[in-house]
Design an enzyme around this catalytic site. Structure first.
Site, PDB file in Angstrom:
ATOM      1  N   SER A 175      31.186  38.440  46.745  1.00  0.00           N
ATOM      2  CA  SER A 175      32.079  38.684  44.710  1.00  0.00           C
ATOM      3  C   SER A 175      32.810  37.250  45.771  1.00  0.00           C
ATOM      4  CB  SER A 175      32.827  39.559  44.588  1.00  0.00           C
ATOM      5  OG  SER A 175      33.616  39.134  43.544  1.00  0.00           O
ATOM      6  N   TYR A 188      38.807  45.934  46.693  1.00  0.00           N
ATOM      7  CA  TYR A 188      37.055  45.610  46.514  1.00  0.00           C
ATOM      8  C   TYR A 188      36.904  44.774  47.230  1.00  0.00           C
ATOM      9  CZ  TYR A 188      34.286  42.941  42.968  1.00  0.00           C
ATOM     10  OH  TYR A 188      32.657  42.299  42.678  1.00  0.00           O
TER      11      TYR A 188
END
Length: 280
Positions: A175, A188
């Site tokens: 990401s 995350y």
């Protein structure tokens, strides 16, 4: 022999009625796309099929309908073109090593072929976006189980089972949060940073196999996962931060994956590619 530019254009061009199946860049290659019943994974599965690949559509929830629908769509198009079924559906939790093995076993058995391409697009996050101080151990473990452990297990299986000697591709997903380092994404981002580290190391460890390993790191993409837990005002703020003035779409990501999966992308190896429209 095609020039490099012609090869790239071929890799990014979907099939058309006048395109010979044998001329497609991924003709007859077997690809596993995890988390492909919806979101980015679904668009990737469709795109790889258009490039000639045979697909294993993976999902992990109790609801098989989205995955079954996607396989039916792909296989209906294949039937119209008088070709064999191009997609199968396999339920597997990628955080479970036994189920990851079953995922690869199913691909090899149903297509009578080694797997050529792994695209690990399955992922999850805590839609409450807690600070690190407020992150529960249960939330942390769940986020790491899918994003980091899942990437490790799929990569390990692929490293031992993908076709050697050319055409082998491992494409992981991170990401752009790893570069942005925004509050509310502690677990995350940490999990995705682990994926980026594994990408670079595995690419070196697979020296001599012809298998490449790369990592695609999208920014904000308009998917169910992105919108979960966000207000309209928060979404608007993210859009305003983009130089292109919009959210990314799944169709922005899939062609990059198609290129990396093709022979045209062979010289790209061990790289983290941030695809975010300038968001980071």
């Amino acid at each position: 022999m095609a020039t490099p530019q012609e090869a790239i254009e071929t890799a990014l061009t979907p099939t058309s009625p006048s395109t010979s199946p044998q001329s497609l860049p991924l003709h007859h290659r077997v690809a596993i796309v995890t988390g492909s019943s919806r979101g980015i994974g679904r668009q990737i599965a469709l795109h790889l099929t258009q490039l000639g690949a045979r697909l294993v559509i993976n999902y992990s929830s109790d609801n098989s309908a989205p995955a079954d629908s996607l396989a039916a769509e792909i296989n209906a198009a294949a039937a119209a073109a008088a070709s064999l079924p191009r997609a199968i559906v396999v339920r597997a939790d990628i955080s479970d090593p036994t189920q990851v093995k079953v995922l690869f076993d199913s691909a090899e058995r149903d297509f009578n072929s080694p797997v050529h391409i792994l695209v690990n697009s399955a992922g999850t996050l805590d839609s409450k976006y807690p600070t690190i101080a407020d992150t529960s151990i249960e939330s942390f473990d769940r986020v790491f189980a899918v994003n980091a452990t899942g990437a490790f297990l799929c990569s390990r299986e692929a490293a031992n089972r993908l076709k050697r000697g050319g055409g082998g591709r491992i494409i992981l997903f991170s990401s752009s949060q790893v570069a942005a380092l925004r509050p509310g994404f502690g677990a995350y981002t940490a999990a995705k940073a682990a994926v980026e580290a594994m990408t670079k190391i595995l690419a070196k460890e697979l020296k001599g196999t012809g298998i490449t390993v790369n990592c695609v790191a999208p920014g904000p993409i308009a998917t169910e996962l992105f919108f979960g837990g966000r207000t309209e005002e928060q979404v608007k703020k993210i859009i305003d931060e983009s130089p292109l003035g919009r959210l990314g779409e799944t169709k922005d990501v899939a062609p990059l994956v198609g290129f990396l999966a093709s022979d045209a992308g062979e010289w790209v190896n061990g790289q983290i590619i941030r695809i975010n429209g300038g968001y980071v």
